[in-house]
Design a protein around this motif. Structure first.
Motif, PDB file in Angstrom:
ATOM      1  N   ALA A   1       0.809  -1.215   0.000  1.00  0.00           N
ATOM      2  CA  ALA A   1       0.000   0.000   0.000  1.00  0.00           C
ATOM      3  C   ALA A   1       0.845   1.268   0.000  1.00  0.00           C
ATOM      4  CB  ALA A   1      -0.940  -0.004   1.200  1.00  0.00           C
ATOM      5  N   ASP A   2       1.976   1.264   0.697  1.00  0.00           N
ATOM      6  CA  ASP A   2       2.816   2.462   0.722  1.00  0.00           C
ATOM      7  C   ASP A   2       3.271   2.840  -0.683  1.00  0.00           C
ATOM      8  OD1 ASP A   2       2.715   3.090   3.399  1.00  0.00           O
ATOM      9  OD2 ASP A   2       4.489   1.918   3.928  1.00  0.00           O
TER      10      ASP A   2
ATOM     11  N   ARG B   1      -1.638   8.143   3.016  1.00  0.00           N
ATOM     12  CA  ARG B   1      -1.793   6.734   3.379  1.00  0.00           C
ATOM     13  C   ARG B   1      -2.946   6.569   4.358  1.00  0.00           C
ATOM     14  NH1 ARG B   1       0.689   1.565   4.065  1.00  0.00           N
ATOM     15  NH2 ARG B   1      -1.116   0.389   4.810  1.00  0.00           N
ATOM     16  N   GLY B   2      -3.077   7.489   5.297  1.00  0.00           N
ATOM     17  CA  GLY B   2      -4.201   7.427   6.229  1.00  0.00           C
ATOM     18  C   GLY B   2      -5.532   7.572   5.520  1.00  0.00           C
TER      19      GLY B   2
ATOM     20  N   ASP C   1      -6.229   4.259   3.634  1.00  0.00           N
ATOM     21  CA  ASP C   1      -6.674   3.175   4.510  1.00  0.00           C
ATOM     22  C   ASP C   1      -8.132   3.377   4.915  1.00  0.00           C
ATOM     23  OD1 ASP C   1      -4.247   1.930   4.371  1.00  0.00           O
ATOM     24  OD2 ASP C   1      -3.576   2.523   6.375  1.00  0.00           O
ATOM     25  N   GLU C   2      -8.485   4.614   5.222  1.00  0.00           N
ATOM     26  CA  GLU C   2      -9.869   4.911   5.612  1.00  0.00           C
ATOM     27  C   GLU C   2     -10.823   4.613   4.460  1.00  0.00           C
ATOM     28  OE1 GLU C   2     -12.564   8.752   7.105  1.00  0.00           O
ATOM     29  OE2 GLU C   2     -10.378   8.899   7.019  1.00  0.00           O
TER      30      GLU C   2
ATOM     31  N   TYR D   1     -10.227   2.585   1.833  1.00  0.00           N
ATOM     32  CA  TYR D   1     -10.210   1.166   1.472  1.00  0.00           C
ATOM     33  C   TYR D   1     -11.069   0.333   2.415  1.00  0.00           C
ATOM     34  CZ  TYR D   1      -8.431  -3.348  -0.114  1.00  0.00           C
ATOM     35  OH  TYR D   1      -8.338  -4.617  -0.612  1.00  0.00           O
ATOM     36  N   ALA D   2     -11.163   0.759   3.667  1.00  0.00           N
ATOM     37  CA  ALA D   2     -11.991   0.040   4.629  1.00  0.00           C
ATOM     38  C   ALA D   2     -13.442  -0.030   4.159  1.00  0.00           C
ATOM     39  CB  ALA D   2     -11.909   0.704   5.999  1.00  0.00           C
TER      40      ALA D   2
ATOM     41  N   LYS E   1      -1.345  -7.601   2.699  1.00  0.00           N
ATOM     42  CA  LYS E   1      -2.392  -6.629   3.009  1.00  0.00           C
ATOM     43  C   LYS E   1      -2.501  -6.481   4.523  1.00  0.00           C
ATOM     44  CE  LYS E   1      -6.220  -7.205   0.727  1.00  0.00           C
ATOM     45  NZ  LYS E   1      -6.145  -6.029  -0.146  1.00  0.00           N
ATOM     46  N   PRO E   2      -2.701  -5.252   5.045  1.00  0.00           N
ATOM     47  CA  PRO E   2      -2.889  -5.099   6.488  1.00  0.00           C
ATOM     48  C   PRO E   2      -3.990  -6.022   6.995  1.00  0.00           C
ATOM     49  CG  PRO E   2      -2.614  -2.945   5.477  1.00  0.00           C
ATOM     50  CD  PRO E   2      -2.700  -3.940   4.351  1.00  0.00           C
TER      51      PRO E   2
ATOM     52  N   ARG F   1      -6.213  -5.889   9.196  1.00  0.00           N
ATOM     53  CA  ARG F   1      -7.529  -5.342   9.538  1.00  0.00           C
ATOM     54  C   ARG F   1      -8.546  -5.560   8.419  1.00  0.00           C
ATOM     55  NH1 ARG F   1      -7.282   1.202   8.592  1.00  0.00           N
ATOM     56  NH2 ARG F   1      -9.518   0.941   8.831  1.00  0.00           N
ATOM     57  N   PHE F   2      -8.054  -5.675   7.170  1.00  0.00           N
ATOM     58  CA  PHE F   2      -8.960  -5.857   6.041  1.00  0.00           C
ATOM     59  C   PHE F   2      -9.253  -7.327   5.733  1.00  0.00           C
ATOM     60  CE2 PHE F   2      -6.500  -1.919   4.923  1.00  0.00           C
ATOM     61  CZ  PHE F   2      -7.531  -1.022   5.215  1.00  0.00           C
TER      62      PHE F   2
END
Length: 222
Positions: free
Chosen positions: A51-52, A76-77, A80-81, A83-84, A117-118, A120-121
């Motif tokens: 993602a970075d 990036r923040g 992420d918001e 993409y959630a 992938k992080p 959380r997803f």
């Protein structure tokens, strides 16, 4: 043909084509920053390094120059918001994925998921895909201190599930998957259709190159 007890899978570019969701999130991020949106085809060429790097490439394309560290962190923040809200929507499986996973389970193979992938997803995507019960263990890119191409996640799965790396097969689509598997002393099958930064996956010299996911069944003698 080969025989393995455990099969570890990458996610994006291997099981699902996640570019549509990534493109939606990238465009939400760009719009929030006042930049023009990008095409899905453009985003497709930017994925594969995490993602970075995806965010950096999108910002560079939109601005005509690379972002500084502060802008990159902020973007990036935002990504992420965004993409959630998109990650588990309208999932597109590559041909043969669902049937082949079912065949593997029916044959008694143990399955795990190792994605960069992080994490959380990951649960939401697996739930939306109906795959939550398919994998004994799922790791995201932030589940451990290191991620692919480090062998650490693959070896962690083997240790947790008490399977020798020699009895485990890695299945992925990028050089990161191949490098991680080789460093773990693990065989690797690589798919040609995924995200490998525009380079043929055969260049990374996996043990097997597959043009379609269903070829995994023949490889594993199912």
């Amino acid at each position: 043909m080969a025989d393995f007890d455990l099969v570890q899978f990458d996610l994006d570019g291997t099981l699902i084509d996640s570019v549509p969701q990534l493109a939606e999130a990238i465009n939400d991020m760009l719009a929030s920053l006042g930049h023009a949106t990008q095409t899905v085809d453009a985003v497709r060429h930017w994925v594969g390094n995490g993602a970075d790097m995806l965010v950096q490439r999108a910002l560079t394309a939109a601005r005509g120059e690379a972002p500084d560290a502060e802008l990159h962190r902020h973007a990036r923040g935002l990504f992420d918001e965004a993409y959630a809200g998109h990650a588990d929507g309208a999932l597109v499986f590559y041909p043969g994925v669902l049937d082949t996973l079912e065949r593997l389970r029916s044959a008694g193979k143990r399955l795990a998921l190792v994605t960069n992938k992080p994490y959380r997803f990951v649960p939401g995507i697996l739930a939306a895909a109906g795959l939550s019960s398919h994998f004994e263990l799922a790791l995201g890119g932030d589940s451990l201190a290191e991620k692919k191409p480090s062998p650490a996640p693959l070896l962690h799965v083997c240790e947790r599930l008490d399977v020798s790396p020699a009895r485990s097969l890695m299945v992925g689509d990028s050089e990161n998957d191949v490098l991680a598997a080789k460093a773990a002393g693990m065989a690797v099958a690589a798919l040609t259709y995924g995200y490998n930064y525009g380079r043929p996956i055969a260049d990374s010299q996996p043990d097997w190159v597959l043009d379609d996911f269903a070829g995994l069944a023949a490889l594993l003698k199912l």
